[in-house]
Write a protein that holds these residues in place. Structure first.
Motif, PDB file in Angstrom:
ATOM      1  N   SER A  29       5.944   1.483   8.000  1.00 16.74           N
ATOM      2  CA  SER A  29       4.911   0.440   7.939  1.00 16.74           C
ATOM      3  C   SER A  29       3.559   0.975   8.384  1.00 16.74           C
ATOM      4  CB  SER A  29       5.309  -0.767   8.797  1.00 16.74           C
ATOM      5  OG  SER A  29       6.410  -1.425   8.240  1.00 16.74           O
ATOM      6  N   GLU A  30       3.546   1.748   9.479  1.00 14.60           N
ATOM      7  CA  GLU A  30       2.285   2.320   9.948  1.00 14.60           C
ATOM      8  C   GLU A  30       1.689   3.240   8.883  1.00 14.60           C
ATOM      9  OE1 GLU A  30       2.687   4.274  13.692  1.00 14.60           O
ATOM     10  OE2 GLU A  30       3.523   2.507  14.672  1.00 14.60           O
ATOM     11  N   ALA A  31       2.522   4.055   8.265  1.00 11.60           N
ATOM     12  CA  ALA A  31       2.048   4.962   7.224  1.00 11.60           C
ATOM     13  C   ALA A  31       1.504   4.179   6.034  1.00 11.60           C
ATOM     14  CB  ALA A  31       3.183   5.890   6.776  1.00 11.60           C
ATOM     15  N   MET A  32       2.200   3.152   5.608  1.00 14.21           N
ATOM     16  CA  MET A  32       1.770   2.364   4.452  1.00 14.21           C
ATOM     17  C   MET A  32       0.451   1.649   4.735  1.00 14.21           C
ATOM     18  SD  MET A  32       3.909   3.174   2.176  1.00 14.21           S
ATOM     19  CE  MET A  32       3.426   2.091   0.877  1.00 14.21           C
ATOM     20  N   ARG A  33       0.262   1.144   5.948  1.00 13.67           N
ATOM     21  CA  ARG A  33      -1.016   0.506   6.296  1.00 13.67           C
ATOM     22  C   ARG A  33      -2.165   1.507   6.179  1.00 13.67           C
ATOM     23  NH1 ARG A  33       2.310  -2.531   9.962  1.00 13.67           N
ATOM     24  NH2 ARG A  33       2.088  -0.958  11.580  1.00 13.67           N
ATOM     25  N   ASP A  34      -1.950   2.740   6.687  1.00 15.68           N
ATOM     26  CA  ASP A  34      -2.993   3.758   6.586  1.00 15.68           C
ATOM     27  C   ASP A  34      -3.245   4.160   5.135  1.00 15.68           C
ATOM     28  OD1 ASP A  34      -3.599   3.793   9.243  1.00 15.68           O
ATOM     29  OD2 ASP A  34      -2.659   5.739   9.663  1.00 15.68           O
ATOM     30  N   ILE A  35      -2.207   4.270   4.347  1.00 11.94           N
ATOM     31  CA  ILE A  35      -2.359   4.623   2.930  1.00 11.94           C
ATOM     32  C   ILE A  35      -3.182   3.563   2.217  1.00 11.94           C
ATOM     33  CG2 ILE A  35      -1.097   4.854   0.747  1.00 11.94           C
ATOM     34  CD1 ILE A  35       1.158   6.219   2.443  1.00 11.94           C
ATOM     35  N   VAL A  36      -2.892   2.309   2.480  1.00 11.89           N
ATOM     36  CA  VAL A  36      -3.637   1.221   1.842  1.00 11.89           C
ATOM     37  C   VAL A  36      -5.085   1.213   2.324  1.00 11.89           C
ATOM     38  CG1 VAL A  36      -3.829  -1.288   1.621  1.00 11.89           C
ATOM     39  CG2 VAL A  36      -1.597  -0.188   1.378  1.00 11.89           C
ATOM     40  N   ARG A  37      -5.303   1.399   3.609  1.00 15.11           N
ATOM     41  CA  ARG A  37      -6.682   1.458   4.133  1.00 15.11           C
ATOM     42  C   ARG A  37      -7.457   2.604   3.481  1.00 15.11           C
ATOM     43  NH1 ARG A  37      -4.103   1.069   9.384  1.00 15.11           N
ATOM     44  NH2 ARG A  37      -4.032  -1.120   9.943  1.00 15.11           N
ATOM     45  N   ASP A  38      -6.820   3.770   3.378  1.00 10.87           N
ATOM     46  CA  ASP A  38      -7.471   4.922   2.749  1.00 10.87           C
ATOM     47  C   ASP A  38      -7.818   4.639   1.292  1.00 10.87           C
ATOM     48  OD1 ASP A  38      -7.331   6.363   5.087  1.00 10.87           O
ATOM     49  OD2 ASP A  38      -5.640   7.621   4.447  1.00 10.87           O
ATOM     50  N   ALA A  39      -6.959   3.909   0.609  1.00 12.30           N
ATOM     51  CA  ALA A  39      -7.206   3.593  -0.797  1.00 12.30           C
ATOM     52  C   ALA A  39      -8.334   2.581  -0.952  1.00 12.30           C
ATOM     53  CB  ALA A  39      -5.929   3.063  -1.447  1.00 12.30           C
ATOM     54  N   LEU A  40      -8.464   1.657  -0.024  1.00 15.28           N
ATOM     55  CA  LEU A  40      -9.466   0.600  -0.140  1.00 15.28           C
ATOM     56  C   LEU A  40     -10.850   0.994   0.384  1.00 15.28           C
ATOM     57  CD1 LEU A  40      -7.324  -2.476   0.964  1.00 15.28           C
ATOM     58  CD2 LEU A  40      -7.965  -1.805  -1.358  1.00 15.28           C
ATOM     59  N   ALA A  41     -10.924   1.881   1.346  1.00 16.04           N
ATOM     60  CA  ALA A  41     -12.202   2.206   1.988  1.00 16.04           C
ATOM     61  C   ALA A  41     -13.256   2.759   1.032  1.00 16.04           C
ATOM     62  CB  ALA A  41     -11.971   3.169   3.155  1.00 16.04           C
ATOM     63  N   PRO A  42     -12.947   3.758   0.186  1.00 14.55           N
ATOM     64  CA  PRO A  42     -14.000   4.280  -0.703  1.00 14.55           C
ATOM     65  C   PRO A  42     -14.506   3.234  -1.689  1.00 14.55           C
ATOM     66  CG  PRO A  42     -12.145   5.797  -0.616  1.00 14.55           C
ATOM     67  CD  PRO A  42     -11.728   4.536   0.076  1.00 14.55           C
ATOM     68  N   ALA A  43     -13.614   2.446  -2.231  1.00 11.60           N
ATOM     69  CA  ALA A  43     -14.030   1.420  -3.187  1.00 11.60           C
ATOM     70  C   ALA A  43     -14.914   0.383  -2.506  1.00 11.60           C
ATOM     71  CB  ALA A  43     -12.807   0.754  -3.807  1.00 11.60           C
ATOM     72  N   LYS A  44     -14.573   0.004  -1.300  1.00 11.05           N
ATOM     73  CA  LYS A  44     -15.381  -0.978  -0.572  1.00 11.05           C
ATOM     74  C   LYS A  44     -16.781  -0.432  -0.319  1.00 11.05           C
ATOM     75  CE  LYS A  44     -15.447  -3.687   3.681  1.00 11.05           C
ATOM     76  NZ  LYS A  44     -14.788  -3.933   4.968  1.00 11.05           N
ATOM     77  N   ALA A  45     -16.866   0.819   0.086  1.00  9.51           N
ATOM     78  CA  ALA A  45     -18.168   1.425   0.354  1.00  9.51           C
ATOM     79  C   ALA A  45     -18.976   1.565  -0.932  1.00  9.51           C
ATOM     80  CB  ALA A  45     -17.987   2.787   1.013  1.00  9.51           C
ATOM     81  N   ALA A  46     -18.334   2.012  -1.993  1.00 11.94           N
ATOM     82  CA  ALA A  46     -19.048   2.238  -3.259  1.00 11.94           C
ATOM     83  C   ALA A  46     -19.484   0.934  -3.906  1.00 11.94           C
ATOM     84  CB  ALA A  46     -18.165   3.018  -4.218  1.00 11.94           C
ATOM     85  N   LEU A  47     -18.686  -0.107  -3.763  1.00  9.60           N
ATOM     86  CA  LEU A  47     -19.009  -1.379  -4.396  1.00  9.60           C
ATOM     87  C   LEU A  47     -20.099  -2.139  -3.649  1.00  9.60           C
ATOM     88  CD1 LEU A  47     -15.447  -2.537  -5.456  1.00  9.60           C
ATOM     89  CD2 LEU A  47     -17.239  -1.601  -6.915  1.00  9.60           C
TER      90      LEU A  47
END
Length: 148
Positions: A29-47
């Motif tokens: 669960s901890e790993a999956m939360r970090d994976i999802v955060r990593d996937a969402l962070a660049p898109a959030k910043a770029a958008l």
């Protein structure tokens, strides 16, 4: 916190378990939360900006999936951000496509989402590059003092 259930193949689960062990996660669960955060962070910043930028969309797909190549081509024409592409046959069944993009981050993200979520596309990644992005200049070297 919410509990969700996902279904992934054995090889992907083994990769998640290896990631957990390598990074020292106490749970998947901890790993999956970090994976999802990593996937969402660049898109959030770029958008967060409407500025023009460049991008590279790379994805692997099965060319045997019915009508997929036509759908992918249609998506490229519909979104109007693709300026060049390269197509490579990886195996008998798999192709790698790399598309060079230009436009707003939101338009490129929309295009990437429409490609990556197609049935038959197994991997996809969008790299966004702000227009005018430059590497910092290398510091000038000072001449060595002459030895006497």
């Amino acid at each position: 916190m919410q509990r969700v259930t996902i279904t992934i193949d054995d090889d992907l689960l083994a990769a998640v378990d290896q990631l957990c062990e390598r990074r020292g996660y106490e749970s998947r669960s901890e790993a999956m939360r970090d994976i999802v955060r990593d996937a969402l962070a660049p898109a959030k910043a770029a958008l967060s900006t409407d500025a023009t930028c460049y991008g590279a969309l790379s994805y692997v797909y099965s060319h045997g999936t019915r009508d997929l190549a036509r759908r992918l081509t249609d998506e490229g024409h519909h979104h109007g951000v693709s300026i060049a592409s390269m197509h490579v046959h990886l195996t008998h069944d798999d192709c790698l496509e790399v598309a060079v993009l230009r436009g707003s981050a939101a338009a490129m993200q929309s295009y990437a989402d429409s490609v990556i979520t197609q049935r038959g596309v197994r991997y996809g990644h969008l790299q966004l590059i702000p227009e005018g992005a430059r590497q910092p200049a290398a510091p000038r070297r000072q001449p060595l003092p002459e030895s006497g």
